[in-house]
Design a protein around this motif. Structure first.
Motif, PDB file in Angstrom:
ATOM      1  N   CYS A 146       0.810  -1.219   0.000  1.00 57.69           N
ATOM      2  CA  CYS A 146       0.000   0.000   0.000  1.00 57.69           C
ATOM      3  C   CYS A 146       0.845   1.271   0.000  1.00 57.69           C
ATOM      4  N   GLY A 147       2.154   1.117   0.182  1.00 56.56           N
ATOM      5  CA  GLY A 147       3.034   2.287   0.118  1.00 56.56           C
ATOM      6  C   GLY A 147       3.093   3.100   1.395  1.00 56.56           C
ATOM      7  N   SER A 148       2.351   2.692   2.406  1.00 58.17           N
ATOM      8  CA  SER A 148       2.389   3.442   3.672  1.00 58.17           C
ATOM      9  C   SER A 148       3.789   3.365   4.275  1.00 58.17           C
ATOM     10  N   VAL A 149       4.211   4.482   4.817  1.00 57.63           N
ATOM     11  CA  VAL A 149       5.505   4.482   5.502  1.00 57.63           C
ATOM     12  C   VAL A 149       5.249   4.172   6.972  1.00 57.63           C
ATOM     13  N   LEU A 150       5.861   3.093   7.427  1.00 56.33           N
ATOM     14  CA  LEU A 150       5.575   2.599   8.767  1.00 56.33           C
ATOM     15  C   LEU A 150       6.820   2.652   9.628  1.00 56.33           C
ATOM     16  N   TYR A 151       6.617   2.922  10.891  1.00 52.27           N
ATOM     17  CA  TYR A 151       7.693   2.861  11.857  1.00 52.27           C
ATOM     18  C   TYR A 151       7.981   1.374  12.068  1.00 52.27           C
ATOM     19  N   ARG A 152       9.237   0.976  11.889  1.00 55.40           N
ATOM     20  CA  ARG A 152       9.535  -0.458  11.866  1.00 55.40           C
ATOM     21  C   ARG A 152       9.102  -1.182  13.145  1.00 55.40           C
ATOM     22  N   THR A 153       9.262  -0.522  14.275  1.00 54.99           N
ATOM     23  CA  THR A 153       8.871  -1.161  15.539  1.00 54.99           C
ATOM     24  C   THR A 153       7.369  -1.474  15.544  1.00 54.99           C
ATOM     25  N   ASP A 154       6.587  -0.542  14.993  1.00 54.41           N
ATOM     26  CA  ASP A 154       5.133  -0.779  14.920  1.00 54.41           C
ATOM     27  C   ASP A 154       4.849  -2.005  14.067  1.00 54.41           C
ATOM     28  N   LEU A 155       5.584  -2.102  12.946  1.00 51.95           N
ATOM     29  CA  LEU A 155       5.384  -3.219  12.034  1.00 51.95           C
ATOM     30  C   LEU A 155       5.729  -4.532  12.734  1.00 51.95           C
ATOM     31  N   GLU A 156       6.871  -4.514  13.441  1.00 57.70           N
ATOM     32  CA  GLU A 156       7.287  -5.734  14.134  1.00 57.70           C
ATOM     33  C   GLU A 156       6.306  -6.125  15.228  1.00 57.70           C
ATOM     34  N   ASN A 157       5.820  -5.127  15.941  1.00 63.20           N
ATOM     35  CA  ASN A 157       4.839  -5.424  16.984  1.00 63.20           C
ATOM     36  C   ASN A 157       3.547  -5.988  16.404  1.00 63.20           C
ATOM     37  N   ASN A 158       3.359  -5.721  15.125  1.00 64.91           N
ATOM     38  CA  ASN A 158       2.162  -6.230  14.446  1.00 64.91           C
ATOM     39  C   ASN A 158       2.481  -7.516  13.674  1.00 64.91           C
ATOM     40  N   LEU A 159       3.539  -8.215  14.076  1.00 61.41           N
ATOM     41  CA  LEU A 159       3.949  -9.484  13.464  1.00 61.41           C
ATOM     42  C   LEU A 159       4.290  -9.346  11.978  1.00 61.41           C
ATOM     43  N   ASP A 160       4.847  -8.197  11.622  1.00 57.52           N
ATOM     44  CA  ASP A 160       5.225  -7.920  10.237  1.00 57.52           C
ATOM     45  C   ASP A 160       4.043  -7.931   9.271  1.00 57.52           C
ATOM     46  N   ASN A 194      -2.941  -4.745   5.922  1.00 54.53           N
ATOM     47  CA  ASN A 194      -2.868  -6.168   6.261  1.00 54.53           C
ATOM     48  C   ASN A 194      -1.972  -7.002   5.365  1.00 54.53           C
ATOM     49  N   PHE A 195      -1.077  -6.343   4.636  1.00 55.05           N
ATOM     50  CA  PHE A 195      -0.142  -7.103   3.822  1.00 55.05           C
ATOM     51  C   PHE A 195       0.783  -7.904   4.731  1.00 55.05           C
TER      52      PHE A 195
END
Lengths: 322, 289
Positions: free
Chosen positions: B34-48, B54-55
């Motif tokens: 989706c091209g969203s720029v995400l803070y990596r920690t947030d992504l990791e906390n969301n199980l990648d 929801n990709f």
């Protein structure tokens, strides 16, 4: 039937043409040139012997795909009597790329199953170039289970470029069909004798090739991916197919050395297509020998040996880990 | 220099290509879907899994095991099995060198990690493919570790779970790699004899020889959202049939619709879902989340 010669066989082709011309001349000639013909025939044989004595993996794969090579139905016709072809997977369709049915081999009831290629353009399309769809594998499995029910040995003949990569094939579960066969064949309670007669193309071949005895014809190939496919992935160009063929080791001799197959069945000089009767005779003996060995075993012994064989595939090292 | 560039004050001029940003590498992640720029920690906390769309990003084998298994009582199976270059295979690169470089880049010495442990206290053996190692391809080591994993499950009387992520058989091992399809499928007959469950989880991507062997032999087959799953690769099919492939072709949701898999499960629900299935099969009470 006029022999089709492959590119590396051109010197043989030229000699054979010359012999043909001389024969034609001799028919309406007063001079006896049969001695000359005999001489040339001998020379052609020697040339064939020389060329076939040092075939590369690529050349062997060309022989394996030779348009005049005997196909499954040719073997069934020559080796068996009373062949009753059985059709369909009972779910979707009858796949003509795999044939199978009941037959008698040396008078004994057996189930024969094999990939089938076509001889002419129309037939090739009908047989889908020997590339089965899931229904083909499911038909094969149905016939194997039928053989198991009635205690009939199963003879399989492998000759496919691979399972068909098509939209419908994927939609109907090509992967599942192949995997299911591997699972069921591992525990099929009757002897299975497999012979690779032409191309052993990857999973599409293996799906009917989990045998107690696995044999290969001298000029057949068996590989995890086609040399062209391997080359285009690892060399980024299909032109490196000859290198890929050598590197992967796809020929009967090499695979026997690696312990992946049990026996190499020799072919007539110049390949199976040059002498059907001789090919059929060697094949018949090889299968009869294999069957005899297997039928001396109890079902449990048979299954244990098959399982051990399957577990033995693979080379790795073991290190001690803390 | 164009007139616009001359006009701009030096500080907001675009950086020369190739110069490093001041932001530490890997702090941000741009979602490839989706091209969203995400803070990596947030992504990791969301199980990648991308919180916006929801990709499901691919994850390493160890991370998968970490997310799936309870923290206590894990131990690895089959780590003693190591690869050898059977054929002295050389394409553009030597297979032997490739094994070394993938070991360096992934920290694994082959493409399958097997671990015994528990999921919500349900004891299991889990085998996970490391896609980063030669495309998660199945060669001798993968086959043997798989077998040892299933054997451990049988010895301990526990279910076996496999998380697939693989391009298929490892062609650098020639026909031996094809035979791993037969080997892995055969060992599952023994698991079935003992009536122990096999859960097959197919993640992005599950193709070729892995797809066409044990992957669909699961008592329950689960797909991760969006995972590409199939026998032949989309490019090969396109070249063969010369048609455009249907929308979503070979994706987990497509397979569900075609009846090829039982369910598509979000990674964030996976642990509970698998524990639930296992307790149902074992006629045990439900686990609490």
């Amino acid at each position: 039937m006029k022999t089709t010669f492959l590119d590396f066989e051109q010197p043989i082709a030229e000699l054979e043409n010359k012999i043909e011309e001389l024969r034609f001349v001799q028919d309406d000639s007063a001079v006896d040139i049969s001695a000359e013909i005999g001489h040339l025939e001998k020379k052609s044989q020697e040339l064939t012997k020389t060329i076939y004595g040092k075939l590369t993996a690529t050349q062997i794969s060309q022989v394996a795909r030779h348009p005049q090579r005997p196909y499954t139905l040719d073997y069934i016709k020559a080796l068996c009597t009373d062949f009753e072809e059985l059709h369909g997977d009972r779910t979707y369709a009858d796949d003509a790329a795999i044939v199978g049915g009941l037959a008698r081999f040396n008078g004994q009831s057996v189930m024969v199953i094999g990939h089938q290629k076509g001889r002419d353009t129309k037939d090739r399309q009908f047989r889908n170039f020997g590339m089965p769809r899931p229904e083909g594998y499911r038909k094969a499995l149905r016939l194997m289970k039928l053989a198991e029910k009635f205690g009939l040995p199963v003879l399989t003949f492998v000759d496919t470029p691979g399972a068909y990569p098509g939209i419908g094939a994927e939609e109907r579960g090509q992967s599942e069909a192949i995997g299911r066969n591997l699972f069921e064949m591992a525990k099929l309670r009757v002897p299975v004798v497999t012979t690779v007669i032409g191309e052993g193309g990857s999973g599409g071949a293996l799906a009917i090739a989990v045998g107690d005895v696995v044999m290969m014809l001298q000029y057949s190939t068996y590989s995890v991916i086609s040399p062209e496919g391997c080359a285009s992935i690892l060399w980024k160009t299909a032109e490196k197919a000859p290198e890929a063929a050598e590197a992967m080791g796809i020929t009967a001799g090499r695979l026997k050395t690696l312990g992946l197959i049990d026996k190499v069945i020799n072919e007539p000089l110049g390949g199976a297509h040059r002498n059907y009767p001789q090919m059929m005779a060697s094949m018949k003996k090889a299968i009869a020998d294999a069957l005899k060995g297997l039928q001396e075993k109890s079902v449990d012994e048979l299954l244990d040996a098959r399982f051990e064989r399957l577990m033995g595939y693979g080379k790795y090292k073991e290190v001690s880990v803390a | 220099m164009s007139w616009l560039q001359k006009l701009l004050p030096p500080k907001i001029k675009s950086r020369e290509p190739g110069t490093k940003s001041a932001v530490p590498e890997g702090l941000w992640h741009k979602c490839s879907a989706c091209g969203s720029v995400l803070y990596r920690t947030d992504l990791e906390n969301n199980l990648d899994v991308c919180p916006k769309c929801n990709f499901h990003n691919r994850i390493s084998a160890r991370r998968r095991l970490d997310l799936m298994l309870d923290a206590e009582g894990r131990f690895e199976i089959g780590a003693e099995v190591r690869p050898v270059d059977i054929l002295k295979f050389k394409a553009v690169k030597r297979y032997g060198d490739q094994l070394e470089s993938f070991k360096e880049s992934t920290g694994e010495d082959d493409a399958l990690v097997v671990m015994q442990g528990a999921i919500h206290s349900v004891p299991v053996v889990v085998a996970v493919f490391e896609y980063g190692f030669v495309n998660g391809s199945m060669g001798s080591v993968v086959g043997e570790r798989f077998v040892r994993g299933v054997q451990a499950a049988i010895e301990n009387g526990v279910p076996f779970i496999c998380v697939a992520a693989s391009g298929g058989a490892r062609m650098q091992e020639g026909l031996t790699s094809l035979m791993q399809m037969a080997k892995t499928s055969a060992i599952l007959t023994k698991l079935a004899d003992k009536r122990l469950p096999f859960i097959s989880l197919l993640t992005d991507p599950t193709m070729g020889g892995v797809s066409a062997s044990f992957a669909f032999l699961g008592d329950v087959v689960i797909g991760e959202p969006g995972a590409l799953i199939g026998f032949a690769g989309p490019r090969v099919i396109e070249q063969t049939v010369r048609e455009t492939l249907p929308e979503g072709f070979q994706r987990a949701e497509f397979l569900l619709e075609k009846g090829a898999i039982d369910m598509v499960v979000d990674r964030r629900e996976m642990r509970l879902q698998i524990a639930q299935l296992l307790t149902l099969l074992a006629k045990q009470p439900a686990v609490s989340a």
